[in-house]
Write an enzyme that holds these catalytic residues in place. Structure first.
Site, PDB file in Angstrom:
ATOM      1  N   ASP A 143       0.847  -1.193   0.000  1.00  0.00           N
ATOM      2  CA  ASP A 143       0.000   0.000   0.000  1.00  0.00           C
ATOM      3  C   ASP A 143       0.883   1.244   0.000  1.00  0.00           C
ATOM      4  O   ASP A 143       1.701   1.421   0.903  1.00  0.00           O
ATOM      5  CB  ASP A 143      -0.896  -0.009   1.240  1.00  0.00           C
ATOM      6  CG  ASP A 143      -2.008   1.035   1.179  1.00  0.00           C
ATOM      7  OD1 ASP A 143      -1.783   2.107   0.577  1.00  0.00           O
ATOM      8  OD2 ASP A 143      -3.089   0.776   1.731  1.00  0.00           O
ATOM      9  N   THR A 216       2.578  -9.550 -13.649  1.00  0.00           N
ATOM     10  CA  THR A 216       1.165  -9.749 -13.341  1.00  0.00           C
ATOM     11  C   THR A 216       0.290  -9.153 -14.444  1.00  0.00           C
ATOM     12  O   THR A 216       0.732  -8.296 -15.221  1.00  0.00           O
ATOM     13  CB  THR A 216       0.790  -9.086 -12.007  1.00  0.00           C
ATOM     14  OG1 THR A 216       0.924  -7.659 -12.133  1.00  0.00           O
ATOM     15  CG2 THR A 216       1.706  -9.578 -10.877  1.00  0.00           C
ATOM     16  N   LYS A 217      -0.974  -9.595 -14.507  1.00  0.00           N
ATOM     17  CA  LYS A 217      -1.911  -9.056 -15.490  1.00  0.00           C
ATOM     18  C   LYS A 217      -2.103  -7.557 -15.272  1.00  0.00           C
ATOM     19  O   LYS A 217      -2.156  -6.777 -16.224  1.00  0.00           O
ATOM     20  CB  LYS A 217      -3.251  -9.786 -15.390  1.00  0.00           C
ATOM     21  CG  LYS A 217      -3.203 -11.240 -15.821  1.00  0.00           C
ATOM     22  CD  LYS A 217      -4.566 -11.897 -15.680  1.00  0.00           C
ATOM     23  CE  LYS A 217      -4.508 -13.358 -16.092  1.00  0.00           C
ATOM     24  NZ  LYS A 217      -5.826 -14.036 -15.930  1.00  0.00           N
ATOM     25  N   PHE A 218      -2.205  -7.163 -14.016  1.00  0.00           N
ATOM     26  CA  PHE A 218      -2.361  -5.747 -13.680  1.00  0.00           C
ATOM     27  C   PHE A 218      -1.161  -4.946 -14.169  1.00  0.00           C
ATOM     28  O   PHE A 218      -1.301  -3.867 -14.746  1.00  0.00           O
ATOM     29  CB  PHE A 218      -2.515  -5.607 -12.167  1.00  0.00           C
ATOM     30  CG  PHE A 218      -2.454  -4.192 -11.672  1.00  0.00           C
ATOM     31  CD1 PHE A 218      -3.567  -3.365 -11.736  1.00  0.00           C
ATOM     32  CD2 PHE A 218      -1.281  -3.674 -11.144  1.00  0.00           C
ATOM     33  CE1 PHE A 218      -3.513  -2.057 -11.282  1.00  0.00           C
ATOM     34  CE2 PHE A 218      -1.217  -2.369 -10.687  1.00  0.00           C
ATOM     35  CZ  PHE A 218      -2.341  -1.562 -10.759  1.00  0.00           C
ATOM     36  N   GLU A 219       0.027  -5.504 -13.966  1.00  0.00           N
ATOM     37  CA  GLU A 219       1.252  -4.813 -14.362  1.00  0.00           C
ATOM     38  C   GLU A 219       1.366  -4.724 -15.874  1.00  0.00           C
ATOM     39  O   GLU A 219       1.775  -3.693 -16.424  1.00  0.00           O
ATOM     40  CB  GLU A 219       2.448  -5.559 -13.781  1.00  0.00           C
ATOM     41  CG  GLU A 219       3.778  -4.859 -13.950  1.00  0.00           C
ATOM     42  CD  GLU A 219       4.907  -5.629 -13.296  1.00  0.00           C
ATOM     43  OE1 GLU A 219       6.072  -5.237 -13.503  1.00  0.00           O
ATOM     44  OE2 GLU A 219       4.631  -6.612 -12.583  1.00  0.00           O
TER      45      GLU A 219
END
Length: 238
Positions: A143, A216-219
């Site tokens: 975070d 990652t997919k997000f990355e």
């Protein structure tokens, strides 16, 4: 009701222990997550105790051990364990749905070199992980607490990185990744001031994403949109 210790820091980076109680309701879990915990926790779950963990006993062998703090849903952690069967992997995650999904994917991938804690990372590190026992500690996309008044809540602080250093072997690596540039600058500031570490970057800043950290997919989506990700790797030297 479970008491879970969460990390908070003052303006000087001093760790403050605070107990926050929240309900870990089974209703938050999907049926698949619940079934995965029931099926795989006996083999892959580590129940927290304030005693030192015997890694050779837990894994049934003597091997380099990688620990990840806050693995989310665990997809990349399972990929890493699958790709490096010669290493031991320990993941720590406080959110139970993430535990369930990770165990589900680990079971499907038939990995045998992964163990997980459902507990606060600070307590696990302080009490369960033997000093000088880890080959690598991973902290991926923590975070960022992007508002300046909340920066004291960031997990990467002076006292925290010295706790990590104690747990690493000499030559072991603390690997961080963030998609928030200001947090990467904060990480570098803390690490450059920390004793007993050396930056693995030849430029003294960040490194290219190493092969051991899956994309990652997000990355990947972020890359397509022009968003940055910063990897920071420091080696324990003393």
């Amino acid at each position: 009701m479970s008491d879970v210790t969460t990390a908070e820091f003052n303006e000087d980076g001093k760790y403050i222990r605070k107990i926050r109680s929240f309900v870990l309701r089974e209703g938050r879990l999907t049926k698949g997550q619940s079934q995965a915990i029931e099926a795989h926790w006996p083999a892959m779950g580590l129940d927290y105790t304030p005693q030192a963990l015997e890694l050779t006993q837990v894994f049934g062998r003597d091997a380099d051990t990688v620990l990840e703090i806050g693995f989310g849903m665990g997809a990349s952690l399972v990929q890493m364990a699958k790709a490096a069967p010669e290493q031991n992997f320990i993941g720590i995650e406080v959110h139970k749905p993430g535990i369930g999904t990770c165990l589900s994917e680990a079971g499907a991938a038939e990995v045998t070199n992964l163990r997980v804690y459902h507990h606060d990372a600070m307590e696990v590190l302080e009490h369960s992980i033997v000093d000088g026992s880890l080959e690598r500690v991973q902290l991926f996309f923590p975070d960022p607490w992007h508002k300046k008044r909340h920066h004291k809540r960031r997990i990467v602080q002076a006292e925290f990185v010295q706790l990590i250093r104690r747990k690493l072997k000499i030559g072991g690596v603390f690997h961080m990744a963030t998609d928030w540039e200001n947090y990467s600058e904060h990480m570098l500031e803390i690490m450059n001031a920390a004793e007993g570490y050396k930056n693995q970057s030849t430029t003294g800043t960040v490194v290219e994403r190493p092969e051991h950290r899956p994309l990652t997919k997000f990355e990947a989506r972020g890359h397509r949109l022009g968003h940055g990700v910063w990897d920071i790797m420091f080696e324990r030297t003393a």
